[in-house]
Design a protein around this motif. Sequence first.
Motif, PDB file in Angstrom:
ATOM      1  N   VAL A 209       0.826  -1.214   0.000  1.00  0.00           N
ATOM      2  CA  VAL A 209       0.000   0.000   0.000  1.00  0.00           C
ATOM      3  C   VAL A 209       0.866   1.272   0.000  1.00  0.00           C
ATOM      4  CG1 VAL A 209      -1.719   1.318   1.312  1.00  0.00           C
ATOM      5  CG2 VAL A 209      -2.052  -1.147   0.911  1.00  0.00           C
ATOM      6  N   PRO A 210       1.915   1.351   0.827  1.00  0.00           N
ATOM      7  CA  PRO A 210       2.770   2.547   0.745  1.00  0.00           C
ATOM      8  C   PRO A 210       3.367   2.781  -0.649  1.00  0.00           C
ATOM      9  CG  PRO A 210       3.276   1.317   2.749  1.00  0.00           C
ATOM     10  CD  PRO A 210       2.297   0.496   1.970  1.00  0.00           C
ATOM     11  N   MET A 211       3.726   1.704  -1.335  1.00  0.00           N
ATOM     12  CA  MET A 211       4.280   1.878  -2.694  1.00  0.00           C
ATOM     13  C   MET A 211       3.209   2.476  -3.611  1.00  0.00           C
ATOM     14  SD  MET A 211       7.536   0.772  -3.386  1.00  0.00           S
ATOM     15  CE  MET A 211       7.615  -0.119  -4.921  1.00  0.00           C
ATOM     16  N   ALA A 212       1.997   1.945  -3.517  1.00  0.00           N
ATOM     17  CA  ALA A 212       0.923   2.469  -4.375  1.00  0.00           C
ATOM     18  C   ALA A 212       0.659   3.946  -4.035  1.00  0.00           C
ATOM     19  CB  ALA A 212      -0.342   1.634  -4.182  1.00  0.00           C
ATOM     20  N   ARG A 213       0.659   4.239  -2.741  1.00  0.00           N
ATOM     21  CA  ARG A 213       0.403   5.627  -2.330  1.00  0.00           C
ATOM     22  C   ARG A 213       1.481   6.551  -2.908  1.00  0.00           C
ATOM     23  NH1 ARG A 213      -0.441   4.743   3.008  1.00  0.00           N
ATOM     24  NH2 ARG A 213      -2.690   4.575   2.748  1.00  0.00           N
ATOM     25  N   HIS A 214       2.718   6.094  -2.895  1.00  0.00           N
ATOM     26  CA  HIS A 214       3.834   6.916  -3.373  1.00  0.00           C
ATOM     27  C   HIS A 214       3.719   7.215  -4.872  1.00  0.00           C
ATOM     28  CE1 HIS A 214       7.978   8.477  -3.239  1.00  0.00           C
ATOM     29  NE2 HIS A 214       8.102   7.942  -4.439  1.00  0.00           N
ATOM     30  N   PHE A 215       3.356   6.198  -5.662  1.00  0.00           N
ATOM     31  CA  PHE A 215       3.377   6.402  -7.115  1.00  0.00           C
ATOM     32  C   PHE A 215       2.021   6.797  -7.697  1.00  0.00           C
ATOM     33  CE2 PHE A 215       7.201   3.790  -6.449  1.00  0.00           C
ATOM     34  CZ  PHE A 215       8.119   4.630  -7.062  1.00  0.00           C
ATOM     35  N   ARG A 216       0.979   6.720  -6.896  1.00  0.00           N
ATOM     36  CA  ARG A 216      -0.359   7.103  -7.354  1.00  0.00           C
ATOM     37  C   ARG A 216      -0.344   8.578  -7.756  1.00  0.00           C
ATOM     38  NH1 ARG A 216      -5.039   8.832  -4.561  1.00  0.00           N
ATOM     39  NH2 ARG A 216      -6.955   7.963  -5.450  1.00  0.00           N
TER      40      ARG A 216
END
Length: 371
Positions: A209-216
């Motif tokens: 989830v943090p990765m998705a939040r970062h690149f979203r």
Amino acid sequence: MAGKIIAIADQRYRASAPIVPADLAPPSGSLHDRLQRPLRDLRISVTDRCNFRCSYCMPKEVFDKQYAFLPHSSLLSFEEIARLAAMFVAHGVKKIRLTGGEPLLRRDLERLVAMLAELRTVEGEPLDLTLTTNGSILARKAEALKRAGLGRVTVSLDALDDAIFRRMNDADFPVAEVLAGIDAAERSGLGPLKVNMVVKRGTNDREIVPMARHFRGRDVALRFIEFMDVGATNGWRMDDVLPSSDVIARLAEVFPLERMPVSTVGETAERWRYAERGVAGEIGTISSVSHAFCGDCNRARLSTEGKLFLCLFASRGHDLRALVRGGASDAEIAAAIRPIWEQRADRYSELRGRAEAGDGERRVEMHYIGG
Ligand code: SAM
């Protein structure tokens, strides 16, 4: 002093000598294997060395200071790579990905990129020319790669959390430098970028989830890769695999997602977009374990020393370098490639776990064959 003997050293070179057929008909621009899969995508490993020691790929215990990497003389030269690449393109390849090992460790890689960028598909179009990197020196290299003609890059990044990232790369490499590489690639126009995260259950799955939040919100395709049983050194266990369906379920709890249609045949990833209107970014899953995609696999792999492999899980290659260095003509080499592809029937991922899946021989390592 006696050197350390490593069991895999003499196993990773296994290859058959290609047979040059009597018929030297020029490539027709279209080759199909026994399962009717066309040859479209060539991955070229330009070095077997890497500055990371990710446990799922090049674990430190095996790839230590004593490990016998290939001597420079064994590697295909840029001229040899470009010559072979031209023949694959004549057979219908449209996409070339440079990989490794860590491809940016190969000195003057831009020179090879410039040579490959000159090639044209049988339809006269530029190739889809791309590169997969761990991003560690991308910030320094992005501009020069773009200038040389590279189209885009895929960056591997397994965590945003610095401690988890350092542990996974096992080289104590800080995440900030990879993030700087990603930013530099974006600024240099090497997009749309892909970011690949290998997910290991219990190791980095809390980073999904943090990765998705970062690149979203950015023009980046973030792709989650199931931990695969490539090679023979990474201690693979099914228990460590987090199926892509779980990845999507975890993401969907935070960010509603919409499935995207397939855009190209042979695409390895299933793709999702954010349901919220106007939000840039894409999610992909590569489910080689839970949902094999051999059926439309159109990829061939050229190893660092010029052996052609027809599957990521193959144990034996075809020694094209022997032809190149043995004085074969372009017509002879191109003619030798044809039956190799036409006889291909590999579909390891679909057969995984069944007796027919392997020939009992040890599989080649990913850093050598090219990921
Ligand atoms: N050094 C470059 C990099 O890090 O991207 C290129 C080579 S690396 C072998 C290519 C890709 O393979 C990386 O995204 C890496 O994470 C992935 N990979 C390596 N071993 C893997 C495994 N056992 N399962 C899934 N992906 C793996």
